[in-house]
Design a protein around this motif. Structure first.
Motif, PDB file in Angstrom:
ATOM      1  N   GLU A  79       9.145 -17.135   8.658  1.00  0.00           N
ATOM      2  CA  GLU A  79       8.046 -16.171   8.621  1.00  0.00           C
ATOM      3  C   GLU A  79       8.451 -14.857   9.284  1.00  0.00           C
ATOM      4  O   GLU A  79       9.229 -14.844  10.240  1.00  0.00           O
ATOM      5  N   GLN A 119       7.969 -12.026  11.815  1.00  0.00           N
ATOM      6  CA  GLN A 119       7.379 -12.037  13.145  1.00  0.00           C
ATOM      7  C   GLN A 119       6.165 -11.120  13.208  1.00  0.00           C
ATOM      8  O   GLN A 119       6.022 -10.206  12.381  1.00  0.00           O
ATOM      9  N   PRO A 120       5.255 -11.329  14.159  1.00  0.00           N
ATOM     10  CA  PRO A 120       4.106 -10.414  14.304  1.00  0.00           C
ATOM     11  C   PRO A 120       4.583  -8.978  14.446  1.00  0.00           C
ATOM     12  O   PRO A 120       5.531  -8.692  15.181  1.00  0.00           O
ATOM     13  N   CYS A 141       5.912  -2.965  10.769  1.00  0.00           N
ATOM     14  CA  CYS A 141       4.710  -2.388  10.184  1.00  0.00           C
ATOM     15  C   CYS A 141       4.764  -0.875  10.311  1.00  0.00           C
ATOM     16  O   CYS A 141       5.151  -0.347  11.362  1.00  0.00           O
ATOM     17  N   GLN A 148      -2.191  -2.160  11.352  1.00  0.00           N
ATOM     18  CA  GLN A 148      -2.444  -3.238  12.291  1.00  0.00           C
ATOM     19  C   GLN A 148      -1.290  -4.228  12.295  1.00  0.00           C
ATOM     20  O   GLN A 148      -0.704  -4.511  11.251  1.00  0.00           O
ATOM     21  N   ARG A 149      -0.954  -4.757  13.465  1.00  0.00           N
ATOM     22  CA  ARG A 149       0.069  -5.782  13.610  1.00  0.00           C
ATOM     23  C   ARG A 149      -0.605  -7.134  13.511  1.00  0.00           C
ATOM     24  O   ARG A 149      -1.388  -7.494  14.398  1.00  0.00           O
ATOM     25  N   LEU A 150      -0.326  -7.873  12.435  1.00  0.00           N
ATOM     26  CA  LEU A 150      -1.029  -9.118  12.182  1.00  0.00           C
ATOM     27  C   LEU A 150      -0.245 -10.320  12.682  1.00  0.00           C
ATOM     28  O   LEU A 150       0.762 -10.204  13.368  1.00  0.00           O
ATOM     29  N   ASN A 151      -0.709 -11.501  12.279  1.00  0.00           N
ATOM     30  CA  ASN A 151      -0.049 -12.755  12.626  1.00  0.00           C
ATOM     31  C   ASN A 151       1.277 -12.873  11.877  1.00  0.00           C
ATOM     32  O   ASN A 151       1.568 -12.099  10.976  1.00  0.00           O
ATOM     33  N   PRO A 152       2.078 -13.921  12.209  1.00  0.00           N
ATOM     34  CA  PRO A 152       3.352 -14.115  11.477  1.00  0.00           C
ATOM     35  C   PRO A 152       3.110 -14.338   9.988  1.00  0.00           C
ATOM     36  O   PRO A 152       2.046 -14.783   9.556  1.00  0.00           O
ATOM     37  N   ALA A 159       3.233 -11.992   7.457  1.00  0.00           N
ATOM     38  CA  ALA A 159       2.438 -10.955   6.781  1.00  0.00           C
ATOM     39  C   ALA A 159       3.197 -10.410   5.574  1.00  0.00           C
ATOM     40  O   ALA A 159       4.397 -10.140   5.651  1.00  0.00           O
ATOM     41  N   CYS A 200       0.771  -4.800   5.946  1.00  0.00           N
ATOM     42  CA  CYS A 200       0.076  -4.466   7.185  1.00  0.00           C
ATOM     43  C   CYS A 200      -1.132  -3.599   6.846  1.00  0.00           C
ATOM     44  O   CYS A 200      -0.953  -2.482   6.338  1.00  0.00           O
TER      45      CYS A 200
END
Length: 920
Positions: A226, A228-229, A244, A249-253, A255, A258
């Motif tokens: 995945e 990474q955030p 991103c 926005q920085r999302l969960n692993p 992605a 963004c």
């Protein structure tokens, strides 16, 4: 324990190297007509193993060690096999067995010594449930120590993110590769099912189809992990996850994209992988001027907005209202705007058709690609987007912050309140210092050295409404010690830089020519028009590509047909149609998917090298594609392809004069390269391309290339791979590559051309080639090679490189020969026994070959097998009786092929007694 004695083989105990062994042996050399058999028990076959290997360990006694009393003595025995669907026990019938091979020892055991031989043979095209092996002795003294029967598999593996299972290697003469389908690893996918081929030797080759990690995943060794955030990957590809972009926005692993932060947007035409942007602020300094203009006309001008939202597609619109008796209405269609009132990209507009004695109000608005999304904005008070440190020292902090662009648009008059405090405040009541500011930046002074401060900012609009405060962020002043160290460090760094610069200038001032480079002391070579620049000397290799190669847009290139495959990807024939240019045929080298950045740089380095050369005998670079996903190198198209294959396909069709013209072109190209101080290192006929006019051009300037088709073709050292058959001895031994080593390679190319693409040194191994060269062996003259041309080859192969001719000398000599065709009539001595390699194995009838097809294959004339068969020539005895006219009658028409077959027969016979018969 798996061998069954059928006749005269006995079990014996032997000692070898201090160990005890049980062997099956037979030694009836004093008896006539021996026919002794030893058979294995039933060997069950793996259902997929159609080819098995038999490894034998054995010893054979020297017949000379028995004296003169032996009636019969052989030094070989035979291996047989028989297939069956069931175990037949001890039943044995010789007629059911077929011969696999005659086993001969590499070392023969003499008196008072013992030599253990190991031989491996294979049995193929097996189809039944099992088989037997049998060993026939016809009069040898032989002992078998062990028999090992095995088959090979290609091991389970992961290649290009595809999983391939363990596969039994199988096939025969007509099927040497087995296609195996694979499956993509977890979180990977492929447009076509991945495939690979398993060779007979248990090796994987030629992967087809590539799995790529799904959106939100990137390749990590042989799996997909995945993102990474704070990272994303939008499509299924071999690329890595990217950070991103701005204002997202920085999302969960995991992605795949963004999303935009609050207050920021992407236009409908913006890529999902791009940054988000906000609304532009209002234009500044709007002015209206009517001086020196006709009545009813004025000029509006303004300055661009301070904040563009991070976009460059800013446009302007002008709104007009006419006010009368305290009432304002739109101006209507009467008013004229030049150039327009909407979609302006300039910051001025002329307004005309205005009526006298009326008040006009003009409003100029700035728009961007996200302005159409304004209706979706909420009207809540704005907040601080982010805060950052601009500068600091021991007593002050300089800070700035961003405000959502919505605040700037809706309420340009914004002011701020900044509050700060020491982080280590131990009082029960937290004490802040509050500053009121009109700008989005501040310098806070009179602070304590080496102290952490917590800071937050709140924005207020003109109507007094406020947004929420920013998150409280920590900033720290420098300590006095750190500041002093920083100053001292800066001084030391400056001194080091000055010393390095002075040393480099001094080293550059020294002469670079050493005694080992005396070869290049020719004044003509020291005055080139320009000198080759190694692209790897650039810190960023991409700069070298931009400097030496022309960028081509992919839309100007049309791929038509795959014509080959290189180390980096396929090679296409295609069309290049640039703006204002005619269509030209080109060759297009592509970079296969899944490449690393190093592979991309190595791929494009060839273009950086080729782009520096301009000569009619050097392949011409048309341009490169580097600014798009699929990198390409575009060169001129050479219709006849590689020189070695072209000559093999047209063996005997060209005169010596025509071949010499080809060599003259190659030499001219190499003269040009040597004058530019470029050493090719891999000059060979396979790297020379030929067009329709038989003009030859030097190609293959890649520095990380596959040098030959087979693994034995290169000699690997700590410095890389070397094409042994074409490389000078000093380059093999000491990696000393110079223009003189290129001259040695040119001599090999001359031999290839005059021999119509024959492989240099035939089937000799690399080790045998190196040993022969060091012992002063040189390739013999090809058939019908002019003596003057062969003498030039020998000059190119002189051991002392300083005595070899230079390329300028070679061009001059070739020109002289071309101007005097009579000089080509004297033919160099030709010895077919050396020039046509004969195998060392012998058939049962004593002739050098067991069959006509085997003989024709050894001289690369197996296309005539059917001709000989239809003519009834099916044995080597018949071949040896043939004359030149007989060869012509069976359908061999090409002069080169006719001579090759005739000279081969001459080599098989007594040369002195048949020379007149084979005068061609």
């Amino acid at each position: 324990s798996c061998l069954i004695e059928l006749r005269s083989w006995e079990v014996h105990q032997r000692t070898l190297n201090g160990s005890q062994f049980y062997t099956y042996q037979v030694c009836n050399v004093e008896e006539r007509e021996q026919d002794n058999w030893l058979r294995t028990t039933f060997i069950q076959r793996h259902p997929s193993a159609s080819r098995v290997f038999v490894e034998l360990k054995f010893i054979v006694r020297d017949c000379n060690s028995f004296g003169e009393g032996t009636l019969t003595c052989k030094e070989t025995f035979n291996l047989f096999t028989s297939e069956s669907d069931a175990d037949v026990g001890t039943t044995f019938r010789k007629g059911q067995f077929r011969k696999v091979a005659t086993i001969a020892p590499d070392e023969i055991t003499k008196r008072n010594e013992m030599h253990l031989n190991t031989e491996t043979r294979y049995v193929e095209n097996l189809s039944r449930k099992g088989f037997y092996l049998a060993f026939q002795d016809i009069g040898a003294c032989v002992a078998i120590f062990s028999v090992r029967v095995f088959y090979k598999t290609c091991p389970a593996t992961v290649k290009s993110l595809a999983v391939f299972p363990e596969t039994v290697a199988r096939g025969g003469e007509k099927q040497v590769l087995r296609e195996v389908s694979g499956t993509c690893v977890e979180n990977a996918e492929s447009e076509e099912q991945p495939r690979i081929y398993c060779t007979l030797d248990g090796e994987w080759v030629v992967p087809v189809g590539q799995c790529q990690c799904k959106p939100g995943f990137e390749e990590a060794e042989d799996s997909c992990r995945e993102c990474q955030p704070g990272f994303f990957k939008a499509d299924a590809s071999s690329s890595k996850c990217e950070p991103c972009p701005d204002n997202t926005q920085r999302l969960n692993p995991g992605a795949s994209f963004c999303p935009c932060m609050a207050g920021f947007y992407r236009a409908h035409t913006d890529p999902i992988t791009g940054p988000c942007s906000g609304l532009p602020s209002a234009p500044k300094d709007l002015e209206a001027t009517s001086n020196h203009l006709p009545a009813g006309k004025l000029l509006l001008s303004w300055n661009p907005p301070e904040y563009t939202g991070g976009r460059d597609d800013i446009t302007y619109s002008v709104l007009c209202q006419r006010c009368e008796s305290f009432e304002c209405k739109p101006c209507g269609e009467k008013i004229r705007y030049d150039p327009a009132s909407m979609g302006l990209t300039v910051t001025r507009v002329s307004v005309s058709e205005l009526d006298a004695h009326f008040n006009y109000t003009f409003t100029v608005e700035a728009h961007s690609g996200v302005s159409v999304l304004f209706s979706t904005f909420d009207k809540n008070p704005q907040t601080i987007a982010s805060m950052r440190l601009v500068e600091r020292d021991s007593t002050s902090l300089s800070l700035s912050w961003d405000v959502s662009p919505r605040q700037l648009v809706q309420s340009p008059s914004v002011h701020y309140e900044l509050a700060y405090r020491k982080k280590d405040n131990k009082l029960d009541v937290t004490t802040y210092v509050v500053l009121k500011l009109e700008r989005s930046s501040v310098k806070i002074s009179d602070l304590a050295p080496g102290t952490a401060y917590l800071v937050k900012v709140q924005a207020f609009s003109s109507d007094g409404s406020s947004g929420g405060s920013s998150v409280e962020e920590q900033f720290e002043t420098l300590s006095d010690v750190i500041l002093t160290s920083a100053v001292g460090g800066a001084i030391m760094l400056l001194l080091v830089i000055v010393i390095l610069v002075l040393c480099r200038r001094r080293s550059n001032s020294h002469a670079r020519q050493g005694p080992e480079d005396a070869y290049f002391s020719n004044p003509e070579q020291l005055k080139p028009l320009k000198t080759y620049v190694d692209p790897h000397t650039y810190e960023d290799p991409n700069i070298a590509v931009l400097k030496f190669a022309t960028e081509i847009h992919p839309s100007h290139i049309t791929k038509q047909k795959v014509i080959g495959a290189g180390e980096f990807g396929e090679v296409y024939r295609g069309i290049l149609k640039g703006p204002g240019r005619k269509e030209v045929a080109v060759a297009i080298k592509t970079l296969k998917p899944g490449y690393t950045e190093k592979q991309r740089q190595d791929f494009l380095s060839e273009a950086s090298i080729m782009g520096q050369f301009t000569h009619q005998n050097i392949i011409r670079l048309e341009g490169v594609v580097t600014k798009f996903k699929h990198a390409m190198i575009v060169t001129e198209y050479m219709e006849n392809g590689a020189l070695d294959r072209y000559l093999r396909d047209h063996d005997g069709e060209f005169t010596s004069y025509q071949l010499l013209g080809m060599l003259r072109g190659i030499a001219a190209g190499m003269k040009y390269l040597s004058e530019m101080s470029y050493v090719h290192r891999d000059l060979a006929a396979r790297n020379i391309l030929v067009n329709t006019t038989l003009e030859c051009k030097v190609s293959d300037f890649g520095l990380s290339r596959v040098l030959e088709d087979e693994p034995e073709g290169t000699y690997t050292t700590s410095g890389g791979k070397i094409p042994i058959r074409w490389t000078a001895p000093e380059a093999i031994a000491y990696r000393k590559f110079t223009s003189a080593s290129d001259v040695w390679s040119f001599g090999i190319v001359m031999w290839e051309v005059m021999a119509f693409g024959e492989r240099p040194y035939w089937d000799m191994s690399n080790h045998e080639v190196m040993k022969a060269i060091n012992e002063a062996f040189r390739l013999p003259a090809p058939m019908d090679c002019p003596s003057a041309v062969y003498q030039l080859m020998l000059q190119c192969w002189l051991q002392d490189r300083s005595k070899r001719p230079r390329f300028g000398d070679i061009v001059s000599l070739l020109d002289k020969l071309l101007r005097s065709p009579d000089s080509l009539k004297t033919i160099a001595d030709f010895d077919p026994r050396v020039s046509i390699r004969l195998p060392s194995t012998s058939g049962s009838d004593g002739s050098p070959f067991r069959s006509v097809s085997e003989w024709l294959e050894s001289i690369k004339m197996n296309q005539y097998v059917e001709n000989f068969t239809l003519a009834g020539v099916i044995s080597m005895d018949q071949v040896l009786q043939m004359k030149t006219e007989d060869i012509r009658k069976i359908g061999v028409r090409l002069p080169g092929h006719l001579k090759r077959i005739a000279y081969s027969i001459l080599g098989l016979k007594d040369q002195t007694s048949t020379l007149s018969v084979f005068a061609v």
